[in-house]
Scaffold this active site. Structure first.
Site, PDB file in Angstrom:
ATOM      1  N   PRO A  12      18.578 -11.915 -10.509  1.00 18.58           N
ATOM      2  CA  PRO A  12      18.679 -10.656 -11.244  1.00 18.58           C
ATOM      3  C   PRO A  12      17.409 -10.431 -12.055  1.00 18.58           C
ATOM      4  O   PRO A  12      16.742 -11.394 -12.441  1.00 18.58           O
ATOM      5  CB  PRO A  12      19.904 -10.863 -12.135  1.00 18.58           C
ATOM      6  CG  PRO A  12      20.029 -12.342 -12.272  1.00 18.58           C
ATOM      7  CD  PRO A  12      19.503 -12.926 -10.995  1.00 18.58           C
ATOM      8  N   HIS A  13      17.082  -9.177 -12.277  1.00 16.81           N
ATOM      9  CA  HIS A  13      15.880  -8.887 -13.049  1.00 16.81           C
ATOM     10  C   HIS A  13      16.006  -7.553 -13.761  1.00 16.81           C
ATOM     11  O   HIS A  13      16.767  -6.690 -13.346  1.00 16.81           O
ATOM     12  CB  HIS A  13      14.620  -8.933 -12.177  1.00 16.81           C
ATOM     13  CG  HIS A  13      14.746  -8.275 -10.848  1.00 16.81           C
ATOM     14  ND1 HIS A  13      15.372  -8.874  -9.773  1.00 16.81           N
ATOM     15  CD2 HIS A  13      14.329  -7.080 -10.406  1.00 16.81           C
ATOM     16  CE1 HIS A  13      15.318  -8.077  -8.727  1.00 16.81           C
ATOM     17  NE2 HIS A  13      14.693  -6.975  -9.087  1.00 16.81           N
ATOM     18  N   GLY A  14      15.249  -7.474 -14.850  1.00  9.71           N
ATOM     19  CA  GLY A  14      15.256  -6.262 -15.637  1.00  9.71           C
ATOM     20  C   GLY A  14      13.873  -5.946 -16.159  1.00  9.71           C
ATOM     21  O   GLY A  14      13.174  -6.828 -16.646  1.00  9.71           O
TER      22      GLY A  14
END
Length: 153
Positions: free
Chosen positions: A67-69
């Protein structure tokens, strides 16, 4: 040259993640980013990660999720790593549960090249079964950092 390990502090590694679902895991991963000292706003980071998940799962298969933001909830690129023995349903195309989860958090201003470089470096290493097995067998955060020290960021 910076390595993936340089983006991780020992406090941003959890070798016994217990999460009922990926939302719980994302919350825990945000706490790990906080331990790195890069977190400015936890809610902003969590919203950015959820927005990315809404666009399509970051569960890659083979027990991996990244996951990444991209957001201003962090003041510098940071990485968190969690290992779950039970696995977390991340919606991977192969149906596998995620045992190895990396959360990449980058400031909006650095999102372009930095974010993609970190993601690509991790993905290239994680496709190798022996690399995944070493991460699954690691017993300390220091050992995880040693394994990741061989990957350019």
């Amino acid at each position: 040259m910076a390595t993936i390990a340089d983006l991780l502090s020992e406090g941003s590694i959890d070798l016994s993640l217990v999460a009922g679902n990926k939302d719980d895991a994302i919350e825990r991963m945000a706490d790990l980013i906080d331990a790195s000292g890069a977190l400015i706003d936890r809610d902003v980071l969590i919203k950015a990660v959820h927005a990315r998940e809404d666009a399509g799962t970051t569960g890659l298969g083979d027990g991996i999720a990244i996951p990444h933001g991209k957001c201003d909830g962090v003041d510098r690129p940071a990485l968190a790593f969690a290992r779950s023995d039970e696995g977390v349903n991340w919606g991977a195309p192969d149906g596998s549960l995620a045992n190895l989860v990396f959360l990449i958090a980058v400031p909006e201003a650095a999102a372009g090249n930095e974010h993609l470089r970190i993601l690509a470096s991790l993905a290239r290493s994680l496709v190798k079964a022996d690399f995944r097995n070493r991460l699954m067998a690691a017993t300390t955060p220091q050992e995880v950092r040693q394994i990741l020290a061989g990957i350019s960021a």
